[in-house]
Enzyme design. Sequence first.
Site: not given
Lengths: 383, 136
Positions: A128-130
């Site tokens: 989700d963050c990368y």
Amino acid sequence: MKSFDEINERIKQGKAVVLTAEEVIPLAKEKGIKEVAEKVDVVTTATFGPMCSSGVFLNFGHSDPPIKMNRVLLNDVPAYAGLAAVDVYLGASALSEKEGAFYGGGHVIEELVAKKRIMLRAMGCKTDCYPLEHIETTITIDTINQAILCNPRNVYQNYAAATNSSQRTLYTYMGSLLPRFGNVAYSTSGQLSPLINDPEYRTIGIGTRIFLGGGTGYIIGEGTQHNPGQLKDQNGVPLGPAGTLCVKGDLKQMSARYLRGARIKGYGVSLFVGIGIPIPILDEAMAEAVTISDERIYTSIYDYGIPRRSRPSYGRINYHQLRSGYIKLDDKTVPTNPVSSYAMAREIAAILKDWISNGDFFLIQPVQQLPKDVLLKPMDQNI
Amino acid sequence: MQVSKRVILTFPASLAGTPVTYRLVKDYNLVMNILRAKVIPKDEGRLVLELSGEKKDIEAGLIFLKEKGVSIEALAKDIHLDEESCVHCGFCTAVCFQDALSMNPETWKLEFNREKCVLCEQCVDICPMGAIQIKF
């Protein structure tokens, strides 16, 4: 007795007397150790040879959208990416996935230093963050954040010489070893070698500022396979591989003249690293240590024809004999050859001398001594 | 005038048993240094020679070889040492049987003596910097 502070004050005033480890030898012969201790402030030592346990930490900066890299290739050479998202460690001896033993990490490091453009290809694991899964771009040393040379094992205190009793040429990290004792290869810079000039690690320790790859760097600990317990002769010099250093420096200040990618036939890829270490002449004991010459530095000759961890030894030989071009092995006259550059070691010792004489480089007293009581273990093979 | 010339000779299989080089010495008064030789019975042979002698004798010797059916090429190949790239490590000196590559005992820099080189090419792969190359 002189302290680090007193020597640094003299460097600041432009009054420090600095000599290379070669230059101090005739002075000691002529005037004696006492006068060396009184007159000389710093002696510079150096080495320039293939050091496989070398590499760089790189931080590429974040892409948009961001990627958490888990497989990274730099000019097709794999770098270790098991760190944070865009941090990697590129080892000097990593081999190209396309060119094999002709190109590797050492070459990428040299090209980075030379400000050449390097192809970066990375695969990521989508989170989700990368969210990005794949990226391809080019980098140079100026477009990335940090480039930190961090070598876990450099600057061996003495190294064994190598020969070959077998019937075929062996291609080793000590170069070509010709059959039937065809040659003896040696690697230490002898009287210029840093740890041989401070065999008790009195001034070379954690925090010592050094010449590293053309820039300044630091010793950050003992190196891997540090073996201070190696057998010593009456001169206090170990008779084979002993102490090692872990060093670190900013790659962005370094020069491709002193960091050279190398391919060693039949062995692989490595990096020639240039390192210079200043030794303050604190007292007569240090003056005595730095005036050691090749005649008094012995090493062991090992037979690489026996492919085992403990290779048979063919006795001991000093660097004066090794440097003469020929030695006697039993009754045979055998040619010798170096595999590290004495000419470049000399050049580095002279540059470091200039830096100190000109007041551009100050000494740092170690914040902690290197360990003298660790043992070198063989592998525990237990399955 | 004394001159020397490097040539590559290719012998047809039919000449493999004939002492051609002996005639060059005996009849043409040439000094020869065999740099490389590959002679396989019933197959073509190759010989890399350095011939020294009077210019006219070399010319006459080469005409003799041509008449015998030997093909001749001038040896334009050379070892090139890139001095900018060389770090004077000494790896190449281990494999140079001719001592054409040697360390200067004063400067510890690599020296290349072209006169002694027999173009065995052993050093080319050995140089860690790729600084030694064959030039045609």
